[in-house]
Design a protein around this motif. Structure first.
Motif, mmCIF file in Angstrom:
data_model
loop_
_atom_site.group_PDB
_atom_site.id
_atom_site.type_symbol
_atom_site.label_atom_id
_atom_site.label_comp_id
_atom_site.label_asym_id
_atom_site.label_seq_id
_atom_site.Cartn_x
_atom_site.Cartn_y
_atom_site.Cartn_z
ATOM 1 N N LEU A 63 91.037 31.211 118.697
ATOM 2 C CA LEU A 63 90.564 30.529 119.892
ATOM 3 C C LEU A 63 91.632 29.568 120.395
ATOM 4 C CD1 LEU A 63 86.866 29.629 118.968
ATOM 5 C CD2 LEU A 63 87.669 31.495 120.434
ATOM 6 N N PHE A 64 91.698 29.419 121.713
ATOM 7 C CA PHE A 64 92.688 28.534 122.298
ATOM 8 C C PHE A 64 92.210 27.089 122.385
ATOM 9 C CE2 PHE A 64 93.883 32.736 123.854
ATOM 10 C CZ PHE A 64 95.226 32.764 123.478
ATOM 11 N N SER A 65 90.905 26.867 122.143
ATOM 12 C CA SER A 65 90.402 25.495 122.169
ATOM 13 C C SER A 65 89.146 25.375 121.322
ATOM 14 C CB SER A 65 90.100 25.040 123.606
ATOM 15 O OG SER A 65 88.888 25.616 124.065
ATOM 16 N N GLY A 66 88.921 24.167 120.791
ATOM 17 C CA GLY A 66 87.707 23.903 120.055
ATOM 18 C C GLY A 66 86.484 23.960 120.950
ATOM 19 N N GLU A 67 86.658 23.547 122.206
ATOM 20 C CA GLU A 67 85.541 23.582 123.159
ATOM 21 C C GLU A 67 85.038 25.002 123.347
ATOM 22 O OE1 GLU A 67 84.567 22.710 127.879
ATOM 23 O OE2 GLU A 67 86.352 21.817 126.958
ATOM 24 N N GLU A 68 85.955 25.964 123.394
ATOM 25 C CA GLU A 68 85.571 27.369 123.552
ATOM 26 C C GLU A 68 84.666 27.808 122.401
ATOM 27 O OE1 GLU A 68 87.768 31.742 124.040
ATOM 28 O OE2 GLU A 68 88.967 29.905 123.763
ATOM 29 N N GLY A 69 84.998 27.382 121.192
ATOM 30 C CA GLY A 69 84.192 27.725 120.033
ATOM 31 C C GLY A 69 82.809 27.100 120.080
ATOM 32 N N ILE A 70 82.740 25.868 120.555
ATOM 33 C CA ILE A 70 81.445 25.182 120.671
ATOM 34 C C ILE A 70 80.536 25.913 121.654
ATOM 35 C CG2 ILE A 70 80.356 23.082 121.581
ATOM 36 C CD1 ILE A 70 82.677 21.536 120.262
ATOM 37 N N ARG A 71 81.100 26.386 122.752
ATOM 38 C CA ARG A 71 80.293 27.103 123.742
ATOM 39 C C ARG A 71 79.801 28.440 123.184
ATOM 40 N NH1 ARG A 71 80.111 24.383 128.258
ATOM 41 N NH2 ARG A 71 81.750 22.854 128.729
ATOM 42 N N ILE A 72 80.624 29.088 122.373
ATOM 43 C CA ILE A 72 80.196 30.341 121.745
ATOM 44 C C ILE A 72 79.059 30.063 120.758
ATOM 45 C CG2 ILE A 72 80.901 32.181 120.161
ATOM 46 C CD1 ILE A 72 83.717 31.970 121.444
ATOM 47 N N ALA A 73 79.216 29.006 119.948
ATOM 48 C CA ALA A 73 78.167 28.652 118.983
ATOM 49 C C ALA A 73 76.866 28.298 119.695
ATOM 50 C CB ALA A 73 78.631 27.487 118.117
ATOM 51 N N ALA A 74 76.988 27.583 120.804
ATOM 52 C CA ALA A 74 75.789 27.183 121.556
ATOM 53 C C ALA A 74 75.024 28.398 122.069
ATOM 54 C CB ALA A 74 76.181 26.279 122.719
ATOM 55 N N ASP A 75 75.749 29.448 122.422
ATOM 56 C CA ASP A 75 75.107 30.643 122.979
ATOM 57 C C ASP A 75 74.557 31.585 121.916
ATOM 58 O OD1 ASP A 75 75.600 29.834 125.570
ATOM 59 O OD2 ASP A 75 77.487 30.946 125.734
ATOM 60 N N PHE A 76 75.237 31.650 120.754
ATOM 61 C CA PHE A 76 74.898 32.692 119.785
ATOM 62 C C PHE A 76 74.465 32.181 118.410
ATOM 63 C CE2 PHE A 76 78.006 34.564 122.736
ATOM 64 C CZ PHE A 76 77.266 35.639 123.203
ATOM 65 N N LEU A 77 74.674 30.899 118.117
ATOM 66 C CA LEU A 77 74.357 30.375 116.784
ATOM 67 C C LEU A 77 73.495 29.119 116.915
ATOM 68 C CD1 LEU A 77 77.927 30.728 115.207
ATOM 69 C CD2 LEU A 77 75.981 32.271 114.880
ATOM 70 N N PRO A 78 72.220 29.281 117.211
ATOM 71 C CA PRO A 78 71.349 28.121 117.469
ATOM 72 C C PRO A 78 71.153 27.204 116.268
ATOM 73 C CG PRO A 78 70.069 30.145 117.280
ATOM 74 C CD PRO A 78 71.496 30.561 117.356
ATOM 75 N N ASN A 79 71.413 27.700 115.050
ATOM 76 C CA ASN A 79 71.236 26.863 113.868
ATOM 77 C C ASN A 79 72.543 26.296 113.323
ATOM 78 O OD1 ASN A 79 68.393 27.050 113.588
ATOM 79 N ND2 ASN A 79 68.614 29.129 112.803
ATOM 80 N N HIS A 80 73.641 26.560 114.015
ATOM 81 C CA HIS A 80 74.921 26.010 113.561
ATOM 82 C C HIS A 80 74.890 24.481 113.666
ATOM 83 C CE1 HIS A 80 79.203 25.049 113.412
ATOM 84 N NE2 HIS A 80 79.395 26.249 112.900
#
Length: 378
Positions: A63-80
């Motif tokens: 990933l090119f940014s930590g923010e990008e990862g957070i948005r992915i987690a928010a969409d697909f990993l509700p219990n992260h």
């Protein structure tokens, strides 16, 4: 002397525990907060970098940014854990998950930087590929200023000299140099890694099993550091070299000055390489944080508790065989995971060891996690 009563007890003396205690002290007063830690916090062993999300939590891609990862987690990993930050705060109800998480993270990072005197460099919006002492690269958002000149993008077409320390077996400069040179091409970067040597730190006579903390503390001494520079000047052929790389041992309390002084003396860009634990980079963070938060810490293993009417009233503490009971009003658990025994494995079962809290199995929060239950069956 361990107190008989404390209003807020924080269990765990690492980064999470110290920061939790600090924020609690702003509400109830420093004198009403105490940290209980059975050993050195695991932060002392960390690499000295903060990875928000270096890699896609779904497919493992860079990933090119930590923010990008957070948005992915928010969409697909509700219990992260990142997606449940602030979930119970009534003021944030209805706010999109990613925005809520980013708001909390940015606020916490800002406070952290103040408390640690800006000990980390970086940006949640941009990951950097950093060389490691394993000869690989890791994507991270925040790293020590002493590592800044080693960001892979800035090494293109450069010539880098790698230096090890005699007696320190966890860093093999020739191996690291050649692996990093080769692996950089995967990311479209080409630099020349000079076949390198190990040099002796003055006043250290150990020829093996030398640890990074001993080296770092030695290089805090002005006379030893001056001799170290002379050793480098006398033993290294730096013709055409633009950068010189070391394991993260260039001073402890004086590390900010050391890499700059070394660069000035040699006329080169100097950087430390990210190293797996144990490393001085993590202990630098922990020591500055302890100094600037100034929360009372007691040594002792919290091994159990007494609860009445659904509330924890006392913690049971073992301090090298001496057992204590401490009355508490509130408890913050910050014991970490496996390194610090916050989560333990018993046979083929994984659990939280003090309060039997739920653990995250990758999808859900469960009382007991059995990832190994099929292993060992004949």
């Amino acid at each position: 002397m361990i107190p008989n009563r404390i209003e807020v007890a924080v269990i765990g003396g690492g980064l999470a525990g110290i920061l939790a205690a600090y924020f609690a002290s702003k509400k109830v007063g420093k004198e009403n907060v105490a940290i209980f830690s059975k050993a050195e916090g695991a932060t002392a062993l960390m690499a000295g970098t903060f990875d928000i999300f270096g890699y896609n939590p779904i497919n493992g891609e860079l990933l090119f940014s930590g923010e990008e990862g957070i948005r992915i987690a928010a969409d697909f990993l509700p219990n992260h854990p990142y997606t449940i930050v602030g979930k119970r705060n009534g003021n944030d109800l209805g706010k999109p998950v990613a925005e809520r998480t980013l708001s909390y993270l940015n606020s916490a990072l800002s406070e952290f930087q103040k408390l640690t005197e800006n000990i980390l460099f970086g940006d949640i919006n941009k990951n950097a590929l950093m060389p490691t002492t394993l000869g690989t690269y890791t994507a991270t958002a925040f790293y020590s200023p002493s590592m800044k000149k080693g960001v892979l993008d800035d090494l293109n077409d450069k010539k880098v000299f790698f230096v090890g320390i005699k007696g320190y077996g966890d860093f093999h400069p020739y191996y690291v140099a050649k692996c990093l040179e080769y692996n950089a091409k995967r990311y479209g970067i080409s630099f020349t890694a000079e076949a390198s040597i190990k040099v002796k730190v003055p006043n250290i006579d150990m020829t093996s099993n030398l640890d990074p903390f001993t080296i770092s503390r030695a290089l805090d001494d002005d006379l030893i550091f001056s001799e170290f520079i002379k050793t480098l000047e006398e033993n290294l052929d730096l013709s055409g070299v633009s950068h010189i790389a070391f394991p993260p041992v260039l001073g402890f309390k004086k590390f900010r000055e050391r890499y700059q002084e070394l660069g000035d003396a040699l006329g080169l860009e100097v950087f430390e390489i990210v190293s797996p634990p144990p490393t001085s980079a993590g202990l630098r963070i922990l020591e500055i944080l302890r100094k600037n938060t100034d929360i009372k810490t007691y040594r002792g293993d919290v091994y159990s508790f007494i609860a009445r009417n659904g509330s924890i009233e006392e913690l049971l503490i073992n301090d090298y065989g001496n057992k204590y009971r401490v009355k508490v009003s509130k408890v913050i658990l910050a014991t970490g995971k496996f390194i610090s025994d916050g989560i333990v494995q018993e046979g083929r079962k994984i659990r939280e060891r003090i309060f039997e809290l739920r653990v995250f199995d990758g999808n859900n929060w469960v009382r007991e996690y059995w990832p190994l239950k099929e292993i060992g069956r004949s």
